[in-house]
Design an enzyme around this catalytic site. Structure first.
Site, PDB file in Angstrom:
ATOM      1  N   ARG A  39       1.369 -11.773 -24.403  1.00 29.19           N
ATOM      2  CA  ARG A  39       1.246 -10.312 -24.582  1.00 29.19           C
ATOM      3  C   ARG A  39      -0.046  -9.772 -23.982  1.00 29.19           C
ATOM      4  NH1 ARG A  39       4.362  -8.102 -29.637  1.00 29.19           N
ATOM      5  NH2 ARG A  39       6.006  -9.633 -29.693  1.00 29.19           N
ATOM      6  N   LYS A 200      26.199  -8.685 -37.088  1.00 31.87           N
ATOM      7  CA  LYS A 200      26.890  -7.658 -37.874  1.00 31.87           C
ATOM      8  C   LYS A 200      27.240  -6.418 -37.079  1.00 31.87           C
ATOM      9  CE  LYS A 200      25.249  -8.393 -42.510  1.00 31.87           C
ATOM     10  NZ  LYS A 200      24.352  -7.855 -43.515  1.00 31.87           N
ATOM     11  N   GLY A 356      17.497  -7.279 -30.453  1.00 29.68           N
ATOM     12  CA  GLY A 356      18.121  -8.408 -31.133  1.00 29.68           C
ATOM     13  C   GLY A 356      17.417  -9.707 -30.792  1.00 29.68           C
ATOM     14  N   GLY A 380      12.986  -3.893 -31.708  1.00 30.06           N
ATOM     15  CA  GLY A 380      13.438  -2.684 -32.402  1.00 30.06           C
ATOM     16  C   GLY A 380      13.378  -1.458 -31.510  1.00 30.06           C
TER      17      GLY A 380
HETATM   18  P1  AMP Z   1      20.982  -9.891 -33.737  1.00 34.32           P
HETATM   19  O1  AMP Z   1      19.551 -10.014 -34.211  1.00 34.32           O
HETATM   20  O2  AMP Z   1      21.695  -8.742 -34.285  1.00 34.32           O
HETATM   21  O3  AMP Z   1      21.068  -9.992 -32.264  1.00 34.32           O
HETATM   22  O4  AMP Z   1      21.773 -11.122 -34.380  1.00 34.32           O
HETATM   23  C1  AMP Z   1      21.430 -12.406 -34.055  1.00 34.32           C
HETATM   24  C2  AMP Z   1      22.000 -13.372 -35.044  1.00 34.32           C
HETATM   25  O5  AMP Z   1      23.409 -13.378 -34.988  1.00 34.32           O
HETATM   26  C3  AMP Z   1      21.544 -14.760 -34.722  1.00 34.32           C
HETATM   27  O6  AMP Z   1      20.734 -15.233 -35.756  1.00 34.32           O
HETATM   28  C4  AMP Z   1      22.835 -15.553 -34.592  1.00 34.32           C
HETATM   29  O7  AMP Z   1      22.759 -16.816 -35.203  1.00 34.32           O
HETATM   30  C5  AMP Z   1      23.831 -14.680 -35.323  1.00 34.32           C
HETATM   31  N1  AMP Z   1      25.201 -14.967 -34.887  1.00 34.32           N
HETATM   32  C6  AMP Z   1      25.733 -14.901 -33.668  1.00 34.32           C
HETATM   33  N2  AMP Z   1      27.006 -15.335 -33.662  1.00 34.32           N
HETATM   34  C7  AMP Z   1      27.297 -15.697 -34.935  1.00 34.32           C
HETATM   35  C8  AMP Z   1      28.463 -16.226 -35.578  1.00 34.32           C
HETATM   36  N3  AMP Z   1      29.561 -16.475 -34.882  1.00 34.32           N
HETATM   37  N4  AMP Z   1      28.390 -16.461 -36.910  1.00 34.32           N
HETATM   38  C9  AMP Z   1      27.262 -16.201 -37.593  1.00 34.32           C
HETATM   39  N5  AMP Z   1      26.155 -15.714 -37.053  1.00 34.32           N
HETATM   40  C10 AMP Z   1      26.149 -15.453 -35.730  1.00 34.32           C
END
Ligand code: AMP
Length: 400
Positions: A39, A200, A356, A380
């Site tokens: 950074r 989610k 993410g 974020g």
């Molecule tokens: P995000 O921060 O919203 O990008 O979500 C990332 C998280 O989604 C990671 O920790 C992944 O392990 C989880 N993830 C991705 N695919 C799956 C899945 N098929 N089942 C459970 N968790 C998942």
């Protein structure tokens, strides 16, 4: 919003000025030393530019979450040698960011040198966007440069209130974020695709709704895809599903259809009986996941399916892993996407990675962020940018 909407630091006369720069030096520390100076090094281009103009540079940053109290473990002092190394000039340190000592340290800093002030978040006024505090910070400079993209989605004293007291402009890091997350996505070279993964639907619904108006191709992976597949009537076993988002998933699909957006969902899945690494897995033949199994990654059929659809795209935005990439048994899909996008970048596509956990995928897959057109540094902030939300720290830099 695009790059032409904001004031760039190159547009401002900086010659011999006192320049206050908000950086994101929220670096990892280990045994009292900087563990990874990435950074700090990322701000080199902006700070060296300012120094080349004969400016006196005053740096302000946060580190960690000291919650408005002085906490020695979150001091910026250990960063001094790293900043000196990166910027090749003397760095003076002040043990507070406002007040008499800080003012004295800034006064003794010569043109062409740097003053690094202590953690902004030792003061509760920083996160409260307090005007009096911002006014005290503003005493250190004649011009304010914003260089901390990771915090521009927050209205803090050093992102928002400060700009009421000093003429303000964007450093190179902010400019690059606005160029790609703003301009390139607002006016993309087409076909334009978005790959949205993660856990989610509820976390990504704003993102999906904003992107669906812009993209030609929408790829949905990760656990999110199972909510969509369930809404379509497929069996999803014990996969992670947002059961209260089935209707919203249907609406996204209906909107895609109405707008002629090509929407791709996973076609097969690597499944296991438990959310665990290194146990027995099966790969399904289609979207259906057997009873007692959960989908934890996309399978080879889906990788090919996504690859074929993305091959024609000229702009691709990626947010979120398509599987549980943290576990070795389920990282292949996300690594394949990362590699696919790096290959498409080499062939001339504009690839933008933001928000993410995608940056962690790159790290684990050992692919440098330079393999893409842009890998956003603000999780974020980049997400909110692409969701179409107003970012206070960017709004403050708009041309009047
Ligand atoms: P995000 O921060 O919203 O990008 O979500 C990332 C998280 O989604 C990671 O920790 C992944 O392990 C989880 N993830 C991705 N695919 C799956 C899945 N098929 N089942 C459970 N968790 C998942």
């Amino acid at each position: 919003m695009n790059l032409n909407d904001i004031v760039k630091m190159q547009d401002v006369n900086l010659d011999g000025k006192n320049v206050l720069v908000r950086v994101d030096y929220n670096v990892p520390l280990k045994d009292g030393k900087v563990d990874n100076p990435k950074r700090i090094n990322a701000t080199q281009k902006t700070i060296k530019y300012l120094l080349s103009k004969g400016a006196r540079v005053v740096l302000i940053s946060h580190l960690g979450r000291p919650k408005g109290k002085v906490a020695p473990e979150f001091s910026l002092k250990p960063l001094v040698p790293e900043v000196e190394k990166a910027m090749e000039t003397k760095v003076h340190f002040a043990s507070d960011c406002v007040g008499a000592e800080a003012e004295a340290v800034v006064a003794q800093t010569k043109k062409g040198e740097i003053a690094l002030l202590e953690n902004l978040r030792f003061h509760p006024e920083e996160e409260a966007n307090d005007k009096e505090f911002a006014k005290k910070l503003a005493k250190h400079g004649e011009i304010f440069i914003q260089e901390a993209f990771g915090t521009v989605h927050r209205a803090h004293a050093s992102t928002s209130a400060i700009t009421e007291f000093l003429p303000s402009a964007a450093g190179y890091l902010i400019q690059k974020e606005v160029e790609f997350l703003g301009g390139a996505l607002e006016n993309p070279k087409r076909p334009f695709a978005a790959i949205i993964g993660g856990a989610k639907v509820s976390d990504k619904i704003m993102l999906l709704n904003n992107l669906i108006d812009k993209v030609d191709v929408l790829v949905i992976g990760g656990a999110m895809a199972y909510t969509f597949n369930k809404a379509l009537g497929y069996n999803v076993g014990t996969s992670l599903v947002d059961n209260d988002k089935l209707e919203e998933a249907k609406q996204v699909m209906a909107k895609a259809k109405a707008k002629g957006v090509e929407l791709l969902l996973s076609q097969d899945a690597v499944c296991a009986k438990e959310f665990k690494d290194g146990i027995e897995t099966i790969t399904t033949q289609d979207q259906n996941i057997p009873e007692g199994y959960m989908g934890l990654d996309i399978g080879p059929k889906t990788i090919e399916y996504f690859k074929n659809a993305l091959a024609k795209c000229k702009t691709i935005f990626w947010n979120g892993p398509v599987g549980v990439f943290e576990m070795e048994s389920y990282n292949k899909g996300s690594f394949a996407i990362a590699q696919m996008l790096a290959d498409l970048t080499a062939k001339g596509a504009i690839t933008i990675i933001g928000g993410g956990d995608s940056l962690n995928v790159l790290k684990k897959a050992k692919i440098a962020s330079s393999a893409y057109s842009h890998a956003s540094t603000g999780g974020g902030a980049s997400m909110e940018f692409v969701e179409g939300k107003e970012l206070p720290g960017i709004t403050a830099l708009l041309k009047k």
